[in-house]
Design an enzyme around this catalytic site. Structure first.
Site, mmCIF file in Angstrom:
data_model
loop_
_atom_site.group_PDB
_atom_site.id
_atom_site.type_symbol
_atom_site.label_atom_id
_atom_site.label_comp_id
_atom_site.label_asym_id
_atom_site.label_seq_id
_atom_site.Cartn_x
_atom_site.Cartn_y
_atom_site.Cartn_z
ATOM 1 N N LEU A 23 11.520 12.529 51.402
ATOM 2 C CA LEU A 23 11.294 12.911 52.797
ATOM 3 C C LEU A 23 12.456 13.678 53.168
ATOM 4 C CD1 LEU A 23 9.340 13.045 55.141
ATOM 5 C CD2 LEU A 23 10.452 10.974 55.934
ATOM 6 N N TYR A 24 13.624 13.151 53.071
ATOM 7 C CA TYR A 24 15.006 14.027 53.543
ATOM 8 C C TYR A 24 14.748 15.363 53.004
ATOM 9 C CZ TYR A 24 19.708 15.617 53.622
ATOM 10 O OH TYR A 24 20.821 16.456 54.099
ATOM 11 N N ALA A 25 14.639 15.481 51.747
ATOM 12 C CA ALA A 25 14.495 16.837 50.945
ATOM 13 C C ALA A 25 13.329 17.622 51.756
ATOM 14 C CB ALA A 25 14.177 16.502 49.540
ATOM 15 N N THR A 35 12.232 17.417 54.677
ATOM 16 C CA THR A 35 12.309 17.855 55.881
ATOM 17 C C THR A 35 13.386 19.081 56.010
ATOM 18 O OG1 THR A 35 14.321 16.273 56.334
ATOM 19 C CG2 THR A 35 12.202 15.790 56.973
#
Length: 440
Positions: free
Chosen positions: A250-252, A254
């Site tokens: 999810l970090y990637a 965003t």
């Protein structure tokens, strides 16, 4: 005993009808008067309640205003003073009529701290913004803030999602550049608190873009994307021309969303945008959640460290990039950023849109990283080796920095052994360990 009727009506027969009529009339007036009184009391209570609620609302608003960590004449003076460029040590001359005034978001974060100091030291005006969240120990951020203050960098405590605060900052200072480094970092934490990533990395970015596109003049924007956008891409080394539509976390996702969002603001509003894909940044004053930092802490405390391996017992590898090299890339991006072409949100022509990898181009395996730390700490690590779980981490990263070298003059000079030696010296000093533990 006399009855109630005897009290109300006299016994004289000739007066009964008249007195009865007067009595009924009096009772009606009494009843009406009583009802009117109750009605008036009800109105009074309603008015009192409304006044109380209005007063409470006013007090809540006033309390927020008076207890806010920003605002006021003195605060505005500090912002202006910090943003004012001075004599540039690189040969340039900055003054009130020109030079670089930079708003650095995430200024007490790892990269933001180092970039802010480097900008200030060479004579640029710098104003920091940070919300001091508790993703990791805020005392480290407070210590960074204290050092920034000594260098003449004023840090505003506030959230990048606060549109009112951003509007105020742009009203006080005509920032020439924005260095956007505020973000929710960490691949694994995204599984625990996904909303924090949307709040900071997506909503916060949009709020900042809105402030920038409406500013007069519009600043040039440089912001931190991430090497994580390459996701499941298995072509190495990673190039800016490679596909980035398969995020592994999810970090990637965003950060990839951030690249699309900034492209939109560049296209519609003429904002000059430069995105920087950082590759595993490390060094003094680093982030405690990163492996090299937590490994150092656990090794010194005699605790086991968890070392992940990829499938088929393949060692994980990272393109570790020393903080000083990253700072050079950030400053090079600011220095070469073209001007935005919009005025008050209206685009006059095309503006630059650029994306660069900032890495070291020399991936090193995690076991090698551990062995270097063991040598410098003079302590053998207790290793717990397990297969990497499906938490969004990728098995390797490797940067192709051709574009950054050609356009920014970016050239990393610090290898992992040299960089970790500097980190260990800082760590032992900052946390009060015996310096005899470290190599000289």
């Amino acid at each position: 005993m006399p009855s109630l009727d005897d009290d109300l009506f006299p016994s004289t027969p000739g007066k009964v009808k008249i007195e009865r009529a007067h009595a009924i009339n009096r009772q009606f007036h009494r009843c009406f008067a009583s009802t009117s009184t109750m009605f008036l009391w009800a109105l009074f209570l309603i008015a009192l309640t409304a006044s109380y609620l209005s007063f409470q609302s006013f007090m809540d608003t006033s309390t927020k205003y008076f207890t806010a960590s920003w605002g006021g004449i003195q605060w505005e003076k500090q912002v202006r003073t910090s943003a004012l460029p001075a004599h540039r040590s690189d040969g340039g001359r900055a003054n009130r009529g020109g030079g670089m005034s930079v708003l650095v978001t995430g200024a007490t974060g790892f990269v933001g701290f180092h970039v802010s100091i480097a900008l200030k030291k060479r004579g640029d005006g710098v104003v920091g913004l940070d919300n001091f969240n508790n993703y990791y120990d805020p005392t480290l951020k407070k210590a960074r803030k204290a050092l920034l203050s000594r260098q003449g960098v004023f840090v505003v405590e506030g959230d990048v999602n606060d549109a009112r605060l951003l509007a105020k900052l742009f009203d006080i200072v005509a920032f020439t550049h924005v260095m956007h480094l505020a973000a929710q970092a960490g691949v694994r934490y995204a599984m625990e608190n996904p909303s924090s990533y949307v709040h900071s990395n997506v909503a916060g970015l949009v709020t900042l873009m809105e402030a920038c596109k409406s500013a007069v003049p519009q600043p040039a924007v440089v912001w931190a994307s991430s090497s994580s956008v390459y996701g499941l891409n298995d072509k190495v080394p990673f190039s800016e021309d490679d596909r980035t539509d398969q995020p592994a976390s999810l970090y990637a996702a965003t950060k990839k969303a951030g690249e699309e969002i900034t492209h939109t603001y560049n296209h519609i509003y003429g904002l000059s945008i430069t995105g920087l894909r950082f590759f595993t940044v490390y060094g003094p004053w680093g982030r405690p959640d990163m492996a090299y930092f937590s490994f150092t802490r656990n090794i010194l405390q005699g605790k086991p460290i968890t070392v992940y391996r990829g499938k088929n017992h393949v060692d994980l590898a990272r393109d570790f990039t020393y903080i000083d090299d990253i700072v050079k890339g950030c400053l090079g991006s600011l220095d070469t950023a073209g001007k935005s072409t919009g005025t008050g949100g209206k685009k006059r022509g095309p503006a630059p849109y650029r994306i660069f990898n900032l890495g070291n181009t020399s991936p090193v395996t995690v076991p090698t990283l551990v062995s270097i730390l063991e040598r410098y700490l003079k302590v053998k690590a207790k290793k717990h080796v397990i297969e990497m779980p499906g938490n969004g981490d990728v098995p390797f990263t490797h940067a192709n920095i051709t574009h950054a070298t050609q356009e920014l003059g970016y050239k990393p000079t610090t290898d992992l052994q040299t960089g970790l030696k500097k980190f260990v010296r800082w760590y032992l000093s900052y946390y009060g360990y015996n310096h005899g533990k470290a190599v000289n």
